[in-house]
Design a protein around this motif. Sequence first.
Motif, PDB file in Angstrom:
ATOM      1  N   LYS A 129       0.867  -1.097  -0.022  1.00 39.93           N
ATOM      2  CA  LYS A 129       0.149  -0.055   0.008  1.00 39.93           C
ATOM      3  C   LYS A 129       0.902   1.233   0.174  1.00 39.93           C
ATOM      4  O   LYS A 129       0.717   2.172  -0.745  1.00 39.93           O
ATOM      5  N   GLN A 130       1.972   1.169   0.750  1.00 44.85           N
ATOM      6  CA  GLN A 130       2.632   2.461   0.936  1.00 44.85           C
ATOM      7  C   GLN A 130       3.616   2.453  -0.352  1.00 44.85           C
ATOM      8  O   GLN A 130       3.646   3.882  -1.023  1.00 44.85           O
ATOM      9  N   PHE A 131       4.066   1.541  -1.293  1.00 47.96           N
ATOM     10  CA  PHE A 131       4.636   1.548  -2.425  1.00 47.96           C
ATOM     11  C   PHE A 131       3.800   2.203  -3.506  1.00 47.96           C
ATOM     12  O   PHE A 131       4.257   2.993  -4.265  1.00 47.96           O
ATOM     13  N   VAL A 132       2.436   1.774  -3.600  1.00 51.23           N
ATOM     14  CA  VAL A 132       1.607   2.351  -4.365  1.00 51.23           C
ATOM     15  C   VAL A 132       1.355   3.621  -4.315  1.00 51.23           C
ATOM     16  O   VAL A 132       1.176   4.478  -5.142  1.00 51.23           O
ATOM     17  N   SER A 148      17.246   5.712  -4.266  1.00 48.65           N
ATOM     18  CA  SER A 148      17.886   5.385  -3.108  1.00 48.65           C
ATOM     19  C   SER A 148      17.091   4.731  -1.962  1.00 48.65           C
ATOM     20  O   SER A 148      17.503   4.128  -0.927  1.00 48.65           O
ATOM     21  N   LYS A 149      15.756   4.768  -2.043  1.00 47.01           N
ATOM     22  CA  LYS A 149      14.860   4.037  -1.043  1.00 47.01           C
ATOM     23  C   LYS A 149      14.759   2.497  -1.495  1.00 47.01           C
ATOM     24  O   LYS A 149      14.706   1.926  -0.461  1.00 47.01           O
ATOM     25  N   LEU A 150      15.006   2.354  -2.728  1.00 41.88           N
ATOM     26  CA  LEU A 150      14.924   0.836  -3.008  1.00 41.88           C
ATOM     27  C   LEU A 150      16.277   0.210  -2.921  1.00 41.88           C
ATOM     28  O   LEU A 150      16.325  -1.063  -2.982  1.00 41.88           O
ATOM     29  N   CYS A 151      17.173   0.847  -2.543  1.00 44.38           N
ATOM     30  CA  CYS A 151      18.776   0.430  -2.383  1.00 44.38           C
ATOM     31  C   CYS A 151      18.778  -0.104  -0.882  1.00 44.38           C
ATOM     32  O   CYS A 151      18.441   0.728  -0.095  1.00 44.38           O
ATOM     33  N   ASP A 152      19.693  -0.882  -0.617  1.00 49.43           N
ATOM     34  CA  ASP A 152      20.310  -1.497   0.699  1.00 49.43           C
ATOM     35  C   ASP A 152      21.616  -0.752   0.936  1.00 49.43           C
ATOM     36  O   ASP A 152      22.391  -1.152   0.215  1.00 49.43           O
ATOM     37  N   PHE A 153      21.502   0.146   2.093  1.00 47.85           N
ATOM     38  CA  PHE A 153      22.803   1.078   2.028  1.00 47.85           C
ATOM     39  C   PHE A 153      23.521   0.351   3.246  1.00 47.85           C
ATOM     40  O   PHE A 153      24.064   1.044   3.790  1.00 47.85           O
TER      41      PHE A 153
END
Length: 184
Positions: A129-132, A148-153
């Motif tokens: 839901k949050q992604f949509v 950058s939100k989709l990447c693992d840092f």
Amino acid sequence: MDAFGDNFTSETDVDPAAEFLAREQNELAGLEDEIPPVVMATPVPVVSSTVEEPAIPAPTVTKEEPEKIKIWREEQATRLKEKDIEEEIKREEWREAAKKELEEWYKHHAETTSKTKATNRESAKNAEKQFVAEADEVEPGTEWERISKLCDFNPKSSRTSKDVSRMRSIILQLKQSPPPTLKA
């Protein structure tokens, strides 16, 4: 050859095994009266290559076992039977206890698994839901923030994974100072 003392043909050679047997029989001769003998097999005659000695006959006297030994054997047999019965009883008790522990473990495992599945489903629904909702908020200039939100840092390095530290630093740079956008 006699000058060197290596004359191998001698009439006085004695078989060491036969000599040992004769000596032992002489030493043990007095013990027959004290300890009741057990039926012994007839010894095999020892044949020397040079001298043959007559076989010594074994005593064929068979005596009854003493009463004390008979009683001990009977008591030992009953003790062993009792121990076997006790062992079987304990083995069955252990099997029952193991079955109960396995049942409890399977029950606990099933409960834990079902709770984990329910939690994962809820968190997956919320994340979707949050992604949509965020996908609809596309604004120009925020592309690198979304990436950058989709990447693992997380800088943990592992031997099995490739080194991605350079890519991580480039994405962080682009997020902080994005390149100018081209307008068509």
